[in-house]
Motif scaffolding. Structure first.
Motif, PDB file in Angstrom:
ATOM      1  N   ALA A   1       0.847  -1.198   0.000  1.00 30.25           N
ATOM      2  CA  ALA A   1       0.000   0.000   0.000  1.00 30.25           C
ATOM      3  C   ALA A   1       0.880   1.246   0.000  1.00 30.25           C
ATOM      4  O   ALA A   1       1.896   1.301   0.697  1.00 30.25           O
ATOM      5  CB  ALA A   1      -0.910  -0.009   1.219  1.00 30.25           C
ATOM      6  N   ALA A   2       0.480   2.232  -0.791  1.00 31.69           N
ATOM      7  CA  ALA A   2       1.244   3.483  -0.891  1.00 31.69           C
ATOM      8  C   ALA A   2       0.346   4.645  -0.480  1.00 31.69           C
ATOM      9  O   ALA A   2       0.122   5.581  -1.235  1.00 31.69           O
ATOM     10  CB  ALA A   2       1.772   3.663  -2.309  1.00 31.69           C
ATOM     11  N   THR A   3      -0.138   4.560   0.730  1.00 28.83           N
ATOM     12  CA  THR A   3      -1.086   5.565   1.219  1.00 28.83           C
ATOM     13  C   THR A   3      -0.517   6.408   2.361  1.00 28.83           C
ATOM     14  O   THR A   3      -1.255   7.108   3.040  1.00 28.83           O
ATOM     15  CB  THR A   3      -2.385   4.870   1.684  1.00 28.83           C
ATOM     16  N   ASP A   4       0.793   6.330   2.556  1.00 33.11           N
ATOM     17  CA  ASP A   4       1.418   7.055   3.662  1.00 33.11           C
ATOM     18  C   ASP A   4       1.761   8.504   3.326  1.00 33.11           C
ATOM     19  O   ASP A   4       2.283   9.226   4.169  1.00 33.11           O
ATOM     20  CB  ASP A   4       2.683   6.327   4.130  1.00 33.11           C
ATOM     21  N   GLY A   5       1.484   8.942   2.097  1.00 30.07           N
ATOM     22  CA  GLY A   5       1.749  10.320   1.703  1.00 30.07           C
ATOM     23  C   GLY A   5       3.057  10.526   0.969  1.00 30.07           C
ATOM     24  O   GLY A   5       3.337  11.624   0.511  1.00 30.07           O
ATOM     25  N   ARG A   6       3.886   9.489   0.835  1.00 29.12           N
ATOM     26  CA  ARG A   6       5.136   9.635   0.080  1.00 29.12           C
ATOM     27  C   ARG A   6       4.832  10.026  -1.364  1.00 29.12           C
ATOM     28  O   ARG A   6       5.492  10.869  -1.940  1.00 29.12           O
ATOM     29  CB  ARG A   6       5.948   8.347   0.113  1.00 29.12           C
ATOM     30  N   PHE A   7       3.827   9.395  -1.968  1.00 27.70           N
ATOM     31  CA  PHE A   7       3.359   9.753  -3.304  1.00 27.70           C
ATOM     32  C   PHE A   7       2.049  10.515  -3.128  1.00 27.70           C
ATOM     33  O   PHE A   7       1.174  10.081  -2.377  1.00 27.70           O
ATOM     34  CB  PHE A   7       3.088   8.491  -4.147  1.00 27.70           C
TER      35      PHE A   7
ATOM     36  N   ASP B   1      -6.267   3.381  -2.996  1.00 30.50           N
ATOM     37  CA  ASP B   1      -6.008   2.129  -3.709  1.00 30.50           C
ATOM     38  C   ASP B   1      -4.619   2.063  -4.338  1.00 30.50           C
ATOM     39  O   ASP B   1      -4.326   1.122  -5.070  1.00 30.50           O
ATOM     40  CB  ASP B   1      -7.076   1.905  -4.785  1.00 30.50           C
ATOM     41  N   TRP B   2      -3.769   3.059  -4.068  1.00 33.79           N
ATOM     42  CA  TRP B   2      -2.422   3.027  -4.625  1.00 33.79           C
ATOM     43  C   TRP B   2      -1.583   1.935  -3.981  1.00 33.79           C
ATOM     44  O   TRP B   2      -1.671   1.663  -2.778  1.00 33.79           O
ATOM     45  CB  TRP B   2      -1.717   4.355  -4.403  1.00 33.79           C
ATOM     46  N   MET B   3      -0.741   1.324  -4.802  1.00 33.76           N
ATOM     47  CA  MET B   3       0.279   0.382  -4.340  1.00 33.76           C
ATOM     48  C   MET B   3       1.581   0.790  -5.012  1.00 33.76           C
ATOM     49  O   MET B   3       1.571   1.362  -6.108  1.00 33.76           O
ATOM     50  CB  MET B   3      -0.067  -1.056  -4.732  1.00 33.76           C
ATOM     51  N   ALA B   4       2.706   0.482  -4.375  1.00 24.30           N
ATOM     52  CA  ALA B   4       4.000   0.831  -4.940  1.00 24.30           C
ATOM     53  C   ALA B   4       5.020  -0.251  -4.641  1.00 24.30           C
ATOM     54  O   ALA B   4       4.909  -0.984  -3.660  1.00 24.30           O
ATOM     55  CB  ALA B   4       4.492   2.171  -4.389  1.00 24.30           C
ATOM     56  N   ALA B   5       6.006  -0.310  -5.503  1.00 18.72           N
ATOM     57  CA  ALA B   5       7.205  -1.110  -5.278  1.00 18.72           C
ATOM     58  C   ALA B   5       8.372  -0.173  -5.530  1.00 18.72           C
ATOM     59  O   ALA B   5       8.332   0.661  -6.438  1.00 18.72           O
ATOM     60  CB  ALA B   5       7.257  -2.313  -6.206  1.00 18.72           C
ATOM     61  N   VAL B   6       9.408  -0.289  -4.726  1.00 13.70           N
ATOM     62  CA  VAL B   6      10.537   0.634  -4.782  1.00 13.70           C
ATOM     63  C   VAL B   6      11.824  -0.167  -4.942  1.00 13.70           C
ATOM     64  O   VAL B   6      12.022  -1.174  -4.278  1.00 13.70           O
ATOM     65  CB  VAL B   6      10.588   1.484  -3.486  1.00 13.70           C
ATOM     66  N   SER B   7      12.708   0.325  -5.834  1.00 12.16           N
ATOM     67  CA  SER B   7      13.979  -0.376  -6.050  1.00 12.16           C
ATOM     68  C   SER B   7      15.188   0.486  -5.716  1.00 12.16           C
ATOM     69  O   SER B   7      16.315   0.016  -5.802  1.00 12.16           O
ATOM     70  CB  SER B   7      14.087  -0.843  -7.509  1.00 12.16           C
ATOM     71  N   ALA B   8      14.960   1.751  -5.366  1.00 11.78           N
ATOM     72  CA  ALA B   8      16.077   2.663  -5.079  1.00 11.78           C
ATOM     73  C   ALA B   8      15.636   3.648  -3.999  1.00 11.78           C
ATOM     74  O   ALA B   8      14.443   3.799  -3.726  1.00 11.78           O
ATOM     75  CB  ALA B   8      16.486   3.412  -6.346  1.00 11.78           C
ATOM     76  N   GLU B   9      16.604   4.316  -3.427  1.00 18.22           N
ATOM     77  CA  GLU B   9      16.276   5.338  -2.440  1.00 18.22           C
ATOM     78  C   GLU B   9      15.513   6.461  -3.129  1.00 18.22           C
ATOM     79  O   GLU B   9      15.876   6.911  -4.210  1.00 18.22           O
ATOM     80  CB  GLU B   9      17.561   5.889  -1.807  1.00 18.22           C
ATOM     81  N   LEU B  10      14.441   6.894  -2.491  1.00 20.56           N
ATOM     82  CA  LEU B  10      13.580   7.929  -3.056  1.00 20.56           C
ATOM     83  C   LEU B  10      13.577   9.168  -2.178  1.00 20.56           C
ATOM     84  O   LEU B  10      13.877   9.092  -0.990  1.00 20.56           O
ATOM     85  CB  LEU B  10      12.137   7.415  -3.161  1.00 20.56           C
ATOM     86  N   PRO B  11      13.174  10.313  -2.759  1.00 20.93           N
ATOM     87  CA  PRO B  11      12.965  11.499  -1.934  1.00 20.93           C
ATOM     88  C   PRO B  11      11.872  11.222  -0.896  1.00 20.93           C
ATOM     89  O   PRO B  11      11.077  10.297  -1.052  1.00 20.93           O
ATOM     90  CB  PRO B  11      12.485  12.556  -2.944  1.00 20.93           C
TER      91      PRO B  11
END
Length: 118
Positions: A79-85, A98-108
């Protein structure tokens, strides 16, 4: 694709313009022809779309789904509901539930989608 060349499914994938600039890929609609549903076609499309995003050196992949949450969860999405995006709606930072995310690198710390929700 069928033997006659007709497609049986598709997944839309695109670079998402954002601030600060980040190699963010969005996965939009995933569709399967009715005669080919319940045959793992959607799962295969989601897997291939994810693999292609990583091959293109995406730092993260963002998507919005209800019906494919289990499939994407098995591919490492959370789930990508924490406000990062977020995107701004009438000037207010907005996150889709309903957003979901996968991350492969350090992000802002935060990434604003320039064109709003997708």
């Amino acid at each position: 694709m069928q033997a006659d060349g007709e497609p049986i499914g598709q997944a839309s994938c695109f670079w998402v313009p954002c601030r600060p600039p980040t190699r963010l890929v969005g996965i939009g609609d995933v569709a399967v022809a009715p005669d080919h549903r319940h045959r793992q076609v959607a799962r295969t499309l989601c897997t291939l779309a994810t693999q292609e995003a990583w091959r293109l050196h995406a730092s993260a992949i963002l998507l919005k789904t209800k019906p494919l949450r289990t499939v994407f969860g098995e591919l490492g999405f959370v789930a990508a509901t924490d406000g990062r995006f977020f995107y701004k709606e009438n000037g207010t930072p907005t996150v889709d539930p309903d957003w979901m995310a996968a991350v492969s690198a350090e992000l802002p710390a935060t990434i604003e989608l320039e064109e709003g929700d997708f």
